[in-house]
Design a protein around this motif. Sequence first.
Motif, mmCIF file in Angstrom:
data_model
loop_
_atom_site.group_PDB
_atom_site.id
_atom_site.type_symbol
_atom_site.label_atom_id
_atom_site.label_comp_id
_atom_site.label_asym_id
_atom_site.label_seq_id
_atom_site.Cartn_x
_atom_site.Cartn_y
_atom_site.Cartn_z
ATOM 1 N N SER A 1 -15.276 -3.607 11.654
ATOM 2 C CA SER A 1 -16.388 -4.539 11.525
ATOM 3 C C SER A 1 -17.480 -4.034 10.592
ATOM 4 C CB SER A 1 -17.001 -4.828 12.887
ATOM 5 O OG SER A 1 -18.045 -5.754 12.752
ATOM 6 N N ASN A 2 -18.013 -4.950 9.805
ATOM 7 C CA ASN A 2 -19.195 -4.666 8.994
ATOM 8 C C ASN A 2 -20.465 -4.852 9.816
ATOM 9 O OD1 ASN A 2 -17.660 -4.130 6.714
ATOM 10 N ND2 ASN A 2 -17.656 -6.269 6.092
ATOM 11 N N LEU A 3 -20.324 -5.491 10.972
ATOM 12 C CA LEU A 3 -21.480 -5.699 11.846
ATOM 13 C C LEU A 3 -21.710 -4.446 12.689
ATOM 14 C CD1 LEU A 3 -20.706 -9.294 13.157
ATOM 15 C CD2 LEU A 3 -22.353 -8.643 11.396
ATOM 16 N N LYS A 4 -22.888 -3.915 12.622
ATOM 17 C CA LYS A 4 -23.208 -2.696 13.357
ATOM 18 C C LYS A 4 -22.983 -2.871 14.859
ATOM 19 C CE LYS A 4 -26.788 0.786 13.720
ATOM 20 N NZ LYS A 4 -28.128 1.209 13.350
ATOM 21 N N SER A 5 -23.260 -4.063 15.358
ATOM 22 C CA SER A 5 -23.120 -4.303 16.794
ATOM 23 C C SER A 5 -21.666 -4.270 17.258
ATOM 24 C CB SER A 5 -23.749 -5.643 17.168
ATOM 25 O OG SER A 5 -23.097 -6.698 16.491
ATOM 26 N N ASN A 6 -20.707 -4.544 16.369
ATOM 27 C CA ASN A 6 -19.283 -4.527 16.744
ATOM 28 C C ASN A 6 -18.600 -3.200 16.440
ATOM 29 O OD1 ASN A 6 -19.499 -7.145 17.582
ATOM 30 N ND2 ASN A 6 -18.424 -8.015 15.846
ATOM 31 N N TYR A 7 -19.093 -2.495 15.424
ATOM 32 C CA TYR A 7 -18.438 -1.270 14.969
ATOM 33 C C TYR A 7 -18.566 -0.162 16.010
ATOM 34 C CZ TYR A 7 -17.160 2.733 12.087
ATOM 35 O OH TYR A 7 -16.564 3.856 11.590
ATOM 36 N N ASN A 8 -17.480 0.580 16.211
ATOM 37 C CA ASN A 8 -17.483 1.688 17.153
ATOM 38 C C ASN A 8 -16.826 2.873 16.465
ATOM 39 O OD1 ASN A 8 -16.336 3.464 19.288
ATOM 40 N ND2 ASN A 8 -17.366 2.004 20.617
ATOM 41 N N GLU A 9 -17.601 3.886 16.155
ATOM 42 C CA GLU A 9 -17.105 5.021 15.373
ATOM 43 C C GLU A 9 -15.926 5.740 16.021
ATOM 44 O OE1 GLU A 9 -18.820 8.929 13.071
ATOM 45 O OE2 GLU A 9 -20.175 7.333 13.668
ATOM 46 N N PRO A 10 -15.970 6.067 17.316
ATOM 47 C CA PRO A 10 -14.791 6.725 17.910
ATOM 48 C C PRO A 10 -13.521 5.868 17.809
ATOM 49 C CG PRO A 10 -16.680 6.982 19.352
ATOM 50 C CD PRO A 10 -17.090 6.016 18.272
ATOM 51 N N VAL A 11 -13.660 4.561 17.987
ATOM 52 C CA VAL A 11 -12.505 3.656 17.906
ATOM 53 C C VAL A 11 -11.975 3.589 16.475
ATOM 54 C CG1 VAL A 11 -11.749 1.249 18.164
ATOM 55 C CG2 VAL A 11 -13.175 2.315 19.927
ATOM 56 N N ALA A 12 -12.862 3.729 15.497
ATOM 57 C CA ALA A 12 -12.463 3.629 14.087
ATOM 58 C C ALA A 12 -11.402 4.651 13.702
ATOM 59 C CB ALA A 12 -13.681 3.780 13.190
ATOM 60 N N SER A 13 -11.363 5.769 14.394
ATOM 61 C CA SER A 13 -10.375 6.799 14.066
ATOM 62 C C SER A 13 -9.135 6.750 14.963
ATOM 63 C CB SER A 13 -11.021 8.186 14.147
ATOM 64 O OG SER A 13 -11.447 8.446 15.472
ATOM 65 N N MET A 14 -9.054 5.779 15.864
ATOM 66 C CA MET A 14 -7.933 5.675 16.800
ATOM 67 C C MET A 14 -6.833 4.771 16.269
ATOM 68 S SD MET A 14 -9.695 5.074 20.501
ATOM 69 C CE MET A 14 -10.824 6.220 21.223
ATOM 70 N N THR A 15 -5.631 5.002 16.775
ATOM 71 C CA THR A 15 -4.549 4.045 16.594
ATOM 72 C C THR A 15 -4.689 3.002 17.696
ATOM 73 O OG1 THR A 15 -3.007 5.179 18.072
ATOM 74 C CG2 THR A 15 -3.019 5.876 15.737
ATOM 75 N N LEU A 16 -3.969 1.906 17.564
ATOM 76 C CA LEU A 16 -4.012 0.869 18.595
ATOM 77 C C LEU A 16 -3.543 1.417 19.943
ATOM 78 C CD1 LEU A 16 -4.494 -2.033 19.469
ATOM 79 C CD2 LEU A 16 -2.230 -2.609 18.578
ATOM 80 N N LEU A 17 -2.509 2.228 19.935
ATOM 81 C CA LEU A 17 -1.997 2.812 21.184
ATOM 82 C C LEU A 17 -3.035 3.739 21.815
ATOM 83 C CD1 LEU A 17 0.373 2.973 23.127
ATOM 84 C CD2 LEU A 17 1.306 4.823 21.736
ATOM 85 N N GLU A 18 -3.697 4.553 21.004
ATOM 86 C CA GLU A 18 -4.748 5.427 21.533
ATOM 87 C C GLU A 18 -5.870 4.604 22.142
ATOM 88 O OE1 GLU A 18 -4.332 9.257 18.505
ATOM 89 O OE2 GLU A 18 -5.540 7.518 17.904
ATOM 90 N N TYR A 19 -6.246 3.535 21.446
ATOM 91 C CA TYR A 19 -7.291 2.646 21.959
ATOM 92 C C TYR A 19 -6.879 2.024 23.294
ATOM 93 C CZ TYR A 19 -10.137 -1.578 22.397
ATOM 94 O OH TYR A 19 -10.945 -2.573 22.874
ATOM 95 N N ALA A 20 -5.644 1.564 23.380
ATOM 96 C CA ALA A 20 -5.159 0.909 24.603
ATOM 97 C C ALA A 20 -5.221 1.843 25.809
ATOM 98 C CB ALA A 20 -3.733 0.410 24.397
#
Length: 103
Positions: free
Chosen positions: A47-66
């Motif tokens: 996300s370009n929106l600061k309110s949606n962006y999550n830095e830790p999630v940005a480096s995760m794979t979908l499986l890691e996120y799940a």
Amino acid sequence: HDDLVVTSTLFYDSLRLINDRRRARLVIIFRHPVERVISKFYSMKNSNLKSNYNEPVASMTLLEYAHSSYCDSNLVTRRLVNKMKGDLTDEDFILAKEIVARK
């Protein structure tokens, strides 16, 4: 005459508006839970929106996120039974199904 309630996130609160004296039509559209999780993941990751962006999630794979604490667990059930934290029980799932059947 019936009223119409339209909400995406305030379902539990909207149920308090409906009673024997105040009737309303309630239409529920459920998004597939896996589709919703995947969409939220990409929204938090890209996300370009600061309110949606999550830095830790940005480096995760979908499986890691799940498997992470960032991923919602049974969000619709939690909203229906108004239990956003803690473990869900079999009784919570039964109650959620009863709420959907009744309303």
